[in-house]
Design an enzyme around this catalytic site. Structure first.
Site, PDB file in Angstrom:
ATOM      1  N   ALA A   1       0.860  -1.180   0.000  1.00 13.41           N
ATOM      2  CA  ALA A   1       0.000   0.000   0.000  1.00 13.41           C
ATOM      3  C   ALA A   1       0.893   1.225   0.000  1.00 13.41           C
ATOM      4  CB  ALA A   1      -0.924   0.005   1.216  1.00 13.41           C
ATOM      5  N   LYS A   2       0.304   2.363  -0.282  1.00 11.41           N
ATOM      6  CA  LYS A   2       1.033   3.630  -0.202  1.00 11.41           C
ATOM      7  C   LYS A   2       0.023   4.755  -0.086  1.00 11.41           C
ATOM      8  CE  LYS A   2       5.460   4.694  -0.224  1.00 11.41           C
ATOM      9  NZ  LYS A   2       6.495   3.904   0.461  1.00 11.41           N
ATOM     10  N   GLY A   3       0.427   5.833   0.553  1.00  8.80           N
ATOM     11  CA  GLY A   3      -0.444   6.999   0.691  1.00  8.80           C
ATOM     12  C   GLY A   3       0.338   8.268   0.481  1.00  8.80           C
TER      13      GLY A   3
END
Length: 378
Positions: free
Chosen positions: A67-69
């Site tokens: 995941a990444k934000g």
């Protein structure tokens, strides 16, 4: 994708910025990945980084998907109180998709331990109890892990030592150049020096420094603590970023931005080992040139995996209310990093591949196997 309104300190202006959280693969378990604050953050960039995280976690055999934000903002333009309001509002916007058994954020470019503390507190306030394991990279007093802040740089050096051993090089005879003096670069330089390597080049956003007789890392850290940047450090020659990458050295560690080693400059690199601390510092065209030159590449999905590995340790300690010593953490990190190195090297030698391709195949094949075993529902 979220739109985040937050108040400036004068409470007269409300600014709206865009934020993102991408979950790439749910097959392996909860997703894991950092949150970055940068003015160039985009959905495409965050999606690519989330995919990289999947292969990275799979390569290291961690029970996470990627995941990444990110938030499209320049964090240096905000006060501490503005950063706190922005972070808490961003957390509220994505609170339904994060959680200790769903998606676990961590620090990235432009964020730090304090950012994670605000996220943890905001999430905990909403669920009515303290949930330390909702993020990693927290301050130790709030359930953070010892060794987390230096884990990425330390893990990179563990691999550099293994590569040097494989190439019959002694670290005490090696010279090293490190691009970047943030968290990853400064810790990589420190750990390289601790293992006997001579740091002949270093850089940050202000300048590059070169001294063929070696740079004192402790003095560099002290200078940056006092002046915020490397510029003005005595006893070294200032060089450009381009010149820094092309310095004569045994180990080159790009620990800053992506796309730094390209088709244009790859042929002029003089290193024997390229240890990638940054995400995507080398282009595909440059990869082919480096392979032809015989440069031993430690690819980014492996090179900078120390951070997510110790984040995993932090998550385990929080979920089970354990506390490991720094020695235990470093020993576990060394074991996982070097075992992944050996698996990658074995595949590369067996199938006639470069290390980057071998690392990607190791990660992707593990995800593929898991998907096949889980099957389809219904």
């Amino acid at each position: 994708m979220v739109c985040i309104p937050f108040r400036r300190d004068d409470y007269k202006h409300i600014e709206n910025v865009f934020g993102y959280r991408v979950q790439h693969t749910l097959t392996m378990g909860p997703t894991k990945g950092g949150i970055r604050y940068h003015e160039d953050v985009s959905l495409g960039e965050v999606s690519a980084l989330a995919m990289w995280m999947t292969w990275k976690c799979a390569l290291m055999q961690l029970p996470f998907g990627g995941a990444k934000g990110g938030v499209r903002i320049d964090p240096t333009d905000l006060s501490r109180s503005e950063l706190q309001r922005l972070t808490r509002r961003y957390t509220m916007e994505i609170i339904n998709v994060i959680g200790p058994d769903r998606d676990i954020p961590a620090p990235d470019m432009g964020t730090n331990e304090q950012t994670m503390a605000w996220i943890m507190d905001t999430y905990s306030q909403q669920v009515g109890r303290t949930v330390r394991e909702v993020v990693t990279g927290k301050p130790v007093v709030l359930g953070g892990s010892l060794g987390r802040s230096e884990a990425t740089g330390r893990g990179l050096v563990f691999l550099a030592c293994k590569a040097a051993e494989y190439l019959n090089m002694k670290m005490s005879d090696c010279s090293a150049v490190v691009q970047g003096f943030g968290n990853v670069g400064s810790n990589a330089a420190k750990c390289l020096a601790e293992n006997g390597a001579k740091i002949v080049g270093i850089s940050d956003v202000s300048c590059g420094l070169h001294n063929p007789d070696g740079l004192n890392v402790a003095a560099l850290l002290k200078h940056v603590a006092e002046h915020r940047v490397l510029k003005g450090f005595p006893g070294a020659t200032e060089v450009t970023n381009r010149e820094l990458l092309e310095l004569d050295c045994d180990i080159l560690a790009p620990c800053a931005l992506q796309n730094q080693i390209t088709e244009e400059n790859a042929s002029r690199l003089k290193c024997r080992i390229l240890a990638e601390g940054a995400n995507g510092p080398t282009t595909l065209e440059a990869d082919r040139i480096l392979q032809d030159k015989g440069v031993f590449v430690l690819p980014d999905i492996h090179g900078n995996a120390g951070g997510v590995t110790v984040s995993y340790f932090e998550w385990v300690q929080d979920t089970q209310n354990l506390s490991w010593t720094l020695e235990e953490i470093n020993d576990r990190l060394h074991k996982i990093m070097t075992e992944a190195f050996q698996r990658t090297l074995t595949r590369a030698q067996r199938d006639g591949l470069d290390m980057r391709t071998a690392a990607l195949i190791e990660g992707i094949s593990r995800v593929a196997e898991a998907k096949l075993l889980r099957g389809l529902f219904p």
